[in-house]
Write a protein that holds these residues in place. Structure first.
Motif, mmCIF file in Angstrom:
data_model
loop_
_atom_site.group_PDB
_atom_site.id
_atom_site.type_symbol
_atom_site.label_atom_id
_atom_site.label_comp_id
_atom_site.label_asym_id
_atom_site.label_seq_id
_atom_site.Cartn_x
_atom_site.Cartn_y
_atom_site.Cartn_z
ATOM 1 N N PRO A 1 0.912 -1.296 0.116
ATOM 2 C CA PRO A 1 0.155 0.031 0.108
ATOM 3 C C PRO A 1 1.040 1.214 -0.011
ATOM 4 N N ILE A 2 2.068 1.320 0.664
ATOM 5 C CA ILE A 2 2.520 2.591 0.933
ATOM 6 C C ILE A 2 3.304 2.796 -0.430
ATOM 7 N N GLU A 3 3.727 1.764 -1.314
ATOM 8 C CA GLU A 3 4.348 2.029 -2.620
ATOM 9 C C GLU A 3 3.373 2.540 -3.513
ATOM 10 N N LEU A 4 2.114 1.883 -3.407
ATOM 11 C CA LEU A 4 1.033 2.623 -4.445
ATOM 12 C C LEU A 4 0.807 3.793 -4.012
ATOM 13 N N ILE A 5 0.548 4.184 -2.790
ATOM 14 C CA ILE A 5 0.345 5.713 -2.382
ATOM 15 C C ILE A 5 1.453 6.673 -2.652
ATOM 16 N N LEU A 6 2.561 6.245 -2.455
ATOM 17 C CA LEU A 6 3.648 7.176 -2.951
ATOM 18 C C LEU A 6 3.656 7.158 -4.715
ATOM 19 N N GLY A 7 3.422 6.079 -5.245
ATOM 20 C CA GLY A 7 3.371 6.111 -6.847
ATOM 21 C C GLY A 7 2.185 7.037 -7.133
ATOM 22 N N LYS A 8 1.249 7.153 -6.287
ATOM 23 C CA LYS A 8 0.151 7.780 -7.143
ATOM 24 C C LYS A 8 0.167 9.496 -6.509
ATOM 25 N N THR A 9 0.977 9.660 -5.763
ATOM 26 C CA THR A 9 0.915 11.171 -5.007
ATOM 27 C C THR A 9 2.200 11.938 -5.579
ATOM 28 N N VAL A 10 3.268 11.168 -5.640
ATOM 29 C CA VAL A 10 4.715 11.812 -6.068
ATOM 30 C C VAL A 10 4.303 12.644 -7.574
ATOM 31 N N PRO A 11 3.798 12.047 -8.598
ATOM 32 C CA PRO A 11 3.593 12.744 -9.928
ATOM 33 C C PRO A 11 2.829 14.149 -9.492
ATOM 34 N N PHE A 12 1.754 13.799 -8.852
ATOM 35 C CA PHE A 12 1.090 15.101 -8.758
ATOM 36 C C PHE A 12 1.617 16.201 -7.731
ATOM 37 N N ALA A 13 2.689 15.745 -6.878
ATOM 38 C CA ALA A 13 3.506 16.647 -6.213
ATOM 39 C C ALA A 13 4.676 17.415 -7.121
ATOM 40 N N LEU A 14 5.144 16.494 -7.779
ATOM 41 C CA LEU A 14 5.782 17.204 -8.889
ATOM 42 C C LEU A 14 5.191 18.317 -9.762
ATOM 43 N N ILE A 15 4.064 18.107 -10.412
ATOM 44 C CA ILE A 15 3.421 19.022 -10.912
ATOM 45 C C ILE A 15 2.765 20.272 -10.060
ATOM 46 N N GLY A 16 2.581 19.984 -8.837
ATOM 47 C CA GLY A 16 2.280 21.055 -8.087
ATOM 48 C C GLY A 16 3.608 21.857 -7.927
ATOM 49 N N LEU A 17 4.663 21.613 -7.678
ATOM 50 C CA LEU A 17 5.837 22.024 -7.644
ATOM 51 C C LEU A 17 6.346 22.920 -8.879
ATOM 52 N N ILE A 18 5.870 22.323 -10.187
ATOM 53 C CA ILE A 18 6.274 23.106 -11.317
ATOM 54 C C ILE A 18 5.230 24.045 -11.441
ATOM 55 N N ASP A 19 4.300 23.932 -11.248
ATOM 56 C CA ASP A 19 2.827 24.926 -11.456
ATOM 57 C C ASP A 19 3.077 26.143 -10.464
ATOM 58 N N ALA A 20 3.825 25.923 -9.207
ATOM 59 C CA ALA A 20 3.958 26.769 -8.415
ATOM 60 C C ALA A 20 5.161 27.680 -8.947
ATOM 61 N N ALA A 21 6.057 27.042 -9.594
ATOM 62 C CA ALA A 21 7.315 27.763 -10.103
ATOM 63 C C ALA A 21 6.787 28.654 -11.431
ATOM 64 N N ILE A 22 5.874 27.911 -12.001
ATOM 65 C CA ILE A 22 5.400 28.775 -13.200
ATOM 66 C C ILE A 22 4.521 29.877 -12.833
ATOM 67 N N VAL A 23 3.611 29.843 -11.892
ATOM 68 C CA VAL A 23 2.926 31.137 -11.232
ATOM 69 C C VAL A 23 3.894 32.078 -10.471
ATOM 70 N N LEU A 24 4.819 31.561 -9.986
ATOM 71 C CA LEU A 24 5.993 32.482 -9.392
ATOM 72 C C LEU A 24 6.400 33.361 -10.491
ATOM 73 N N VAL A 25 7.022 32.847 -11.494
ATOM 74 C CA VAL A 25 7.285 33.727 -12.571
ATOM 75 C C VAL A 25 6.455 34.662 -13.139
ATOM 76 N N VAL A 26 5.203 34.283 -13.295
ATOM 77 C CA VAL A 26 4.449 35.206 -13.860
ATOM 78 C C VAL A 26 4.006 36.276 -12.999
ATOM 79 N N ALA A 27 4.140 36.038 -11.710
ATOM 80 C CA ALA A 27 3.744 37.067 -10.456
ATOM 81 C C ALA A 27 4.961 38.065 -10.472
#
Length: 378
Positions: free
Chosen positions: A225-251
């Protein structure tokens, strides 16, 4: 450990391929946030400028023309009509063609020359109470400055010495000297976009597997279960960090709202906050049967959280029980951190209470999400 990382990596790669397989999804994840931050930042502003104004000039003198010119030069007022009567001025306000009325009384120049304060009337459209209060404040300051300068000029011409005022109040606004709304709202828009994107993506992660019938296939694999949880959440965490960087640049580049604080603290706050949104999305995905239910659940969670975060309404104006409830809202603490980083250049010594609250709420959210996910798999 190598086997554990290999399994997690396989799930992460699978999720990323599934997310980016559709070109429209790539546009939604990385281009739409730019569009949203631009639209929201232009829309979410309380600054009032270029107010359509009518001038009812009953004096028709050099003094009245000078006062009107000061209103126009301020940038807050645009004189668009010169009504000749009260009825015409009222009709302009009723029709919405103007938002403010400046009425200059007869004898304005005579009173100003005699050192008397003329009774200038200013009326603002009160259908928008906040805008009317701001516009009235602008008009009061302009008129007061005009009267003070005329009085000083008359005293100088007459050779009189004006008595000193007993008290002089010099008001200043720290961190935002011009009292612009944009530096206040941009950090909030950033937090709101991260919340909506990561919460919705994670909320649909498990539901999508259930709908297409691949969840059962994952359950019969050696994945824990822990492997499946990490596998499901890590990609979206990376996407969130990238989106935060994009919005920071725009701001910082487009809206010229600089990040005065530490960039390391910025991404540390984003990473800490993502733990709560990803865990909340995971929890929603385990109690939903369809992607429509997951989207509705994410909306029902995000909307009140945004309302109780201080993004649109001051927390101090809320009833005491509601204020206490906002301490359980991760958005409140994330808003506080982002605004302190953008406006105050705050360091960790000033931000650690908000970081601690955000981390504690993240631990609770992760524990609830993992517990519910394990129960679902069982």
């Amino acid at each position: 450990m190598s086997e554990f990382l290999a399994r997690v990596r396989a799930i992460v790669v699978k999720e990323l391929r599934q997310v980016f397989r559709d070109p429209r999804m790539r546009f939604v994840l990385f281009a739409v946030p730019v569009v949203q931050v631009v639209v929201f930042t232009y829309a979410a502003t309380t600054d009032v400028r270029h107010v359509a104004t009518a001038v009812l000039d009953r004096d028709h003198s050099a003094a009245s023309r000078e006062l009107v010119a000061r209103f126009e030069r301020s940038g807050y007022f645009d004189v668009v009509a010169w009504p000749a009567s009260d009825q015409e001025a009222r009709a302009l306000l009723d029709a919405g063609r103007v938002r403010a009325l400046l009425e200059l009384p007869p004898g304005l120049e005579r009173d100003a020359a005699a050192g008397r304060a003329p009774a200038v009337m200013f009326a603002a459209d009160g259908t928008d109470a906040n805008a009317a209060a701001l516009v009235s404040g602008y008009a009061t300051r302009i008129a007061a400055a005009y009267v003070a300068e005329r009085a000083a000029d008359q005293a100088a011409r007459a050779g009189r010495v004006r008595p000193a005022a007993p008290l002089t109040l010099e008001a200043r606004a720290w961190y935002n000297p011009n009292l612009e709304s944009r530096p206040f709202y941009v950090p909030g828009v950033l937090v709101m976009l991260i919340t909506v994107i990561t919460l919705n993506l994670t909320a649909m992660a498990i539901v999508r597997e259930r709908e297409i019938g691949t969840l059962e296939q994952l359950l019969v694999t050696p994945l824990r279960p822990i492997e499946l949880i990490l596998g499901k959440t890590v990609p979206f965490a990376l996407i969130g960090l990238i989106d935060a960087a994009i919005v920071l640049v725009v701001a910082t580049w487009w809206f010229e709202v600089p990040l005065r604080g530490s960039l390391v603290l910025f991404f540390a706050a984003v990473a800490t906050y993502l733990a709560t949104t990803l865990a909340a999305g995971l929890f929603i995905s385990t109690i939903s049967r369809t992607q429509q239910q997951a989207m509705m659940g994410a909306f029902l969670l995000a909307f009140p959280a945004i309302l109780l975060s201080g993004f649109m309404f001051p927390l101090e104006n809320m009833p005491a029980p509601i204020q206490a409830l906002t301490y359980l809202n991760p958005l409140r603490h994330m808003m506080s951190i982002m605004r302190a980083l953008f406006l105050k250049a705050a360091d960790f010594g000033a931000l650690w209470p908000s970081f601690a609250a955000l981390a504690a709420l993240g631990v609770v959210a992760v524990a609830a999400g993992v517990w519910r996910f394990r129960k679902t798999l069982a």
